[in-house]
Design a protein around this motif. Structure first.
Motif, PDB file in Angstrom:
ATOM      1  N   LEU A  22       0.837  -1.201   0.000  1.00  0.00           N
ATOM      2  CA  LEU A  22       0.000   0.000   0.000  1.00  0.00           C
ATOM      3  C   LEU A  22       0.867   1.245   0.000  1.00  0.00           C
ATOM      4  O   LEU A  22       1.875   1.316   0.713  1.00  0.00           O
ATOM      5  CB  LEU A  22      -0.912   0.026   1.225  1.00  0.00           C
ATOM      6  CG  LEU A  22      -2.063  -0.964   1.236  1.00  0.00           C
ATOM      7  CD1 LEU A  22      -2.978  -0.683   2.422  1.00  0.00           C
ATOM      8  CD2 LEU A  22      -2.862  -0.912  -0.044  1.00  0.00           C
ATOM      9  N   ARG A  23       0.464   2.217  -0.786  1.00  0.00           N
ATOM     10  CA  ARG A  23       1.126   3.525  -0.863  1.00  0.00           C
ATOM     11  C   ARG A  23       0.081   4.595  -0.613  1.00  0.00           C
ATOM     12  O   ARG A  23      -1.042   4.530  -1.125  1.00  0.00           O
ATOM     13  CB  ARG A  23       1.730   3.759  -2.252  1.00  0.00           C
ATOM     14  CG  ARG A  23       2.790   2.783  -2.644  1.00  0.00           C
ATOM     15  CD  ARG A  23       4.036   2.997  -1.860  1.00  0.00           C
ATOM     16  NE  ARG A  23       5.095   2.121  -2.331  1.00  0.00           N
ATOM     17  CZ  ARG A  23       6.368   2.401  -2.186  1.00  0.00           C
ATOM     18  NH1 ARG A  23       6.745   3.511  -1.604  1.00  0.00           N
ATOM     19  NH2 ARG A  23       7.266   1.557  -2.634  1.00  0.00           N
ATOM     20  N   ILE A  24       0.448   5.609   0.146  1.00  0.00           N
ATOM     21  CA  ILE A  24      -0.439   6.744   0.374  1.00  0.00           C
ATOM     22  C   ILE A  24      -0.384   7.624  -0.866  1.00  0.00           C
ATOM     23  O   ILE A  24       0.686   8.083  -1.264  1.00  0.00           O
ATOM     24  CB  ILE A  24      -0.017   7.543   1.622  1.00  0.00           C
ATOM     25  CG1 ILE A  24      -0.079   6.668   2.866  1.00  0.00           C
ATOM     26  CG2 ILE A  24      -0.893   8.789   1.777  1.00  0.00           C
ATOM     27  CD1 ILE A  24       0.612   7.272   4.093  1.00  0.00           C
ATOM     28  N   VAL A  25      -1.556   7.865  -1.476  1.00  0.00           N
ATOM     29  CA  VAL A  25      -1.621   8.734  -2.648  1.00  0.00           C
ATOM     30  C   VAL A  25      -2.465   9.974  -2.365  1.00  0.00           C
ATOM     31  O   VAL A  25      -2.486  10.903  -3.154  1.00  0.00           O
ATOM     32  CB  VAL A  25      -2.129   7.982  -3.900  1.00  0.00           C
ATOM     33  CG1 VAL A  25      -1.124   6.911  -4.325  1.00  0.00           C
ATOM     34  CG2 VAL A  25      -3.504   7.381  -3.668  1.00  0.00           C
ATOM     35  N   LEU A  26      -3.169   9.967  -1.234  1.00  0.00           N
ATOM     36  CA  LEU A  26      -3.910  11.137  -0.768  1.00  0.00           C
ATOM     37  C   LEU A  26      -3.829  11.151   0.749  1.00  0.00           C
ATOM     38  O   LEU A  26      -4.013  10.128   1.394  1.00  0.00           O
ATOM     39  CB  LEU A  26      -5.373  11.065  -1.208  1.00  0.00           C
ATOM     40  CG  LEU A  26      -6.244  12.253  -0.758  1.00  0.00           C
ATOM     41  CD1 LEU A  26      -7.266  12.573  -1.817  1.00  0.00           C
ATOM     42  CD2 LEU A  26      -6.926  11.975   0.556  1.00  0.00           C
ATOM     43  N   HIS A  27      -3.502  12.311   1.292  1.00  0.00           N
ATOM     44  CA  HIS A  27      -3.353  12.474   2.744  1.00  0.00           C
ATOM     45  C   HIS A  27      -3.829  13.886   3.076  1.00  0.00           C
ATOM     46  O   HIS A  27      -3.183  14.858   2.727  1.00  0.00           O
ATOM     47  CB  HIS A  27      -1.882  12.277   3.115  1.00  0.00           C
ATOM     48  CG  HIS A  27      -1.554  12.548   4.547  1.00  0.00           C
ATOM     49  ND1 HIS A  27      -0.349  12.155   5.086  1.00  0.00           N
ATOM     50  CD2 HIS A  27      -2.212  13.163   5.552  1.00  0.00           C
ATOM     51  CE1 HIS A  27      -0.309  12.517   6.357  1.00  0.00           C
ATOM     52  NE2 HIS A  27      -1.428  13.135   6.650  1.00  0.00           N
ATOM     53  N   HIS A  28      -4.970  13.970   3.722  1.00  0.00           N
ATOM     54  CA  HIS A  28      -5.508  15.267   4.142  1.00  0.00           C
ATOM     55  C   HIS A  28      -5.652  15.260   5.645  1.00  0.00           C
ATOM     56  O   HIS A  28      -6.249  14.355   6.217  1.00  0.00           O
ATOM     57  CB  HIS A  28      -6.870  15.537   3.490  1.00  0.00           C
ATOM     58  CG  HIS A  28      -7.429  16.889   3.864  1.00  0.00           C
ATOM     59  ND1 HIS A  28      -8.105  17.114   5.028  1.00  0.00           N
ATOM     60  CD2 HIS A  28      -7.371  18.079   3.225  1.00  0.00           C
ATOM     61  CE1 HIS A  28      -8.448  18.376   5.100  1.00  0.00           C
ATOM     62  NE2 HIS A  28      -8.017  18.988   4.011  1.00  0.00           N
ATOM     63  N   SER A  29      -5.099  16.271   6.287  1.00  0.00           N
ATOM     64  CA  SER A  29      -5.129  16.348   7.734  1.00  0.00           C
ATOM     65  C   SER A  29      -5.454  17.770   8.163  1.00  0.00           C
ATOM     66  O   SER A  29      -4.956  18.730   7.580  1.00  0.00           O
ATOM     67  CB  SER A  29      -3.752  15.935   8.283  1.00  0.00           C
ATOM     68  OG  SER A  29      -3.765  15.905   9.680  1.00  0.00           O
ATOM     69  N   SER A  30      -6.302  17.882   9.182  1.00  0.00           N
ATOM     70  CA  SER A  30      -6.648  19.209   9.709  1.00  0.00           C
ATOM     71  C   SER A  30      -6.985  19.084  11.188  1.00  0.00           C
ATOM     72  O   SER A  30      -7.394  18.024  11.652  1.00  0.00           O
ATOM     73  CB  SER A  30      -7.821  19.804   8.941  1.00  0.00           C
ATOM     74  OG  SER A  30      -8.936  18.943   8.985  1.00  0.00           O
ATOM     75  N   LEU A  31      -6.794  20.183  11.894  1.00  0.00           N
ATOM     76  CA  LEU A  31      -7.169  20.207  13.302  1.00  0.00           C
ATOM     77  C   LEU A  31      -8.683  20.182  13.413  1.00  0.00           C
ATOM     78  O   LEU A  31      -9.393  20.692  12.543  1.00  0.00           O
ATOM     79  CB  LEU A  31      -6.610  21.458  13.975  1.00  0.00           C
ATOM     80  CG  LEU A  31      -5.085  21.479  14.153  1.00  0.00           C
ATOM     81  CD1 LEU A  31      -4.627  22.855  14.629  1.00  0.00           C
ATOM     82  CD2 LEU A  31      -4.642  20.398  15.129  1.00  0.00           C
ATOM     83  N   GLU A  32      -9.166  19.590  14.496  1.00  0.00           N
ATOM     84  CA  GLU A  32     -10.599  19.563  14.717  1.00  0.00           C
ATOM     85  C   GLU A  32     -11.136  20.980  14.844  1.00  0.00           C
ATOM     86  O   GLU A  32     -10.472  21.858  15.415  1.00  0.00           O
ATOM     87  CB  GLU A  32     -10.920  18.821  16.021  1.00  0.00           C
ATOM     88  CG  GLU A  32     -10.593  17.354  15.983  1.00  0.00           C
ATOM     89  CD  GLU A  32     -10.969  16.682  17.285  1.00  0.00           C
ATOM     90  OE1 GLU A  32     -10.399  17.038  18.344  1.00  0.00           O
ATOM     91  OE2 GLU A  32     -11.835  15.778  17.249  1.00  0.00           O
ATOM     92  N   PHE A  33     -12.335  21.204  14.348  1.00  0.00           N
ATOM     93  CA  PHE A  33     -12.964  22.506  14.475  1.00  0.00           C
ATOM     94  C   PHE A  33     -13.344  22.704  15.937  1.00  0.00           C
ATOM     95  O   PHE A  33     -14.005  21.866  16.550  1.00  0.00           O
ATOM     96  CB  PHE A  33     -14.206  22.574  13.577  1.00  0.00           C
ATOM     97  CG  PHE A  33     -14.932  23.871  13.668  1.00  0.00           C
ATOM     98  CD1 PHE A  33     -14.343  25.052  13.246  1.00  0.00           C
ATOM     99  CD2 PHE A  33     -16.220  23.936  14.203  1.00  0.00           C
ATOM    100  CE1 PHE A  33     -15.010  26.250  13.331  1.00  0.00           C
ATOM    101  CE2 PHE A  33     -16.889  25.129  14.291  1.00  0.00           C
ATOM    102  CZ  PHE A  33     -16.282  26.301  13.847  1.00  0.00           C
ATOM    103  N   ALA A  34     -12.915  23.811  16.501  1.00  0.00           N
ATOM    104  CA  ALA A  34     -13.161  24.080  17.932  1.00  0.00           C
ATOM    105  C   ALA A  34     -14.480  24.789  18.183  1.00  0.00           C
ATOM    106  O   ALA A  34     -14.956  24.809  19.304  1.00  0.00           O
ATOM    107  CB  ALA A  34     -11.997  24.896  18.488  1.00  0.00           C
ATOM    108  N   GLY A  35     -15.055  25.371  17.151  1.00  0.00           N
ATOM    109  CA  GLY A  35     -16.304  26.115  17.344  1.00  0.00           C
ATOM    110  C   GLY A  35     -16.047  27.486  17.928  1.00  0.00           C
ATOM    111  O   GLY A  35     -14.922  27.885  18.192  1.00  0.00           O
ATOM    112  N   SER A  36     -17.141  28.224  18.154  1.00  0.00           N
ATOM    113  CA  SER A  36     -16.951  29.573  18.699  1.00  0.00           C
ATOM    114  C   SER A  36     -17.587  29.703  20.045  1.00  0.00           C
ATOM    115  O   SER A  36     -18.313  28.911  20.537  1.00  0.00           O
ATOM    116  CB  SER A  36     -17.545  30.602  17.749  1.00  0.00           C
ATOM    117  OG  SER A  36     -18.873  30.285  17.434  1.00  0.00           O
TER     118      SER A  36
END
Length: 189
Positions: free
Chosen positions: A175-189
């Motif tokens: 297996l090879r990673i061909v897509l990797h999307h990472s983001s911090l969780e939304f904290a809200g307001s």
């Protein structure tokens, strides 16, 4: 007599051909279907590699971390086949997306003047990493996952990121990673 000899020769050739067919090597079967177990193993390997790069940095400095990160990128990602759709957690315009190996390496270990804002995400002293899938979509030779990755720092604080990966099998069946999307969780307001 000549016909009888030709008939016998034809029979002998037919028997020989049948015998050769029976002893011929079995057909090569190419199986590129991805399994859930392979996906989970690839995610665990990615998590372990993140911790290992942090450890290499603590024990041997930036050069040791970079050498290990290069090996990890070359074995886990598909940059040798073309662009990888990589959107790391902590990147900003104009270098948000890292479609090249150099961009991925800079993100993980910093030290590249072409990516001046990168300080090395993998150098932050991570001690544990765990992926938890919300869903896994397997379609033949590819698999896409979406979920959380929980990363523990040396102070014990856990950082959680939302992560989507897509994996594809290479010609060797890895297996090879061909897509990797990472983001911090939304904290809200």
């Amino acid at each position: 007599m000549m016909l009888k000899t030709l008939g016998m020769s034809a029979l002998a050739l037919g028997l020989l051909s049948a015998a050769q067919a029976q002893t011929a090597a079995p057909a090569v079967v190419v199986q590129r279907a991805v399994t859930e177990a392979e996906v989970v193993a690839a995610q665990q390997a990615w998590c372990q590699a993140l911790v290992d790069i942090s450890t290499a940095h603590a024990q041997g400095g930036q050069a040791a971390a970079k050498a290990l990160a290069e090996k990890v990128i070359d074995s886990a990602y598909g940059y040798q086949y073309g662009a990888v759709l990589f959107k790391p957690t902590l990147t900003v315009n104009p270098q948000t997306f890292r479609t090249t190996r150099a961009g991925a390496l800079a993100y993980f270990v910093g030290g590249d003047a072409a990516f001046p804002k990168d300080t090395g995400f993998a150098l932050k002293g991570w001690t544990q990493c765990r992926a938890v899938n919300a869903g896994v979509l397997i379609a033949g030779q590819t698999a896409t996952t979406m979920g959380k990755v929980h990363i523990t720092g040396k102070d014990g604080k856990v950082t959680t990121v939302d992560k989507t990966w897509q994996f594809m099998k290479d010609d060797a069946g890895r297996l090879r990673i061909v897509l990797h999307h990472s983001s911090l969780e939304f904290a809200g307001s």
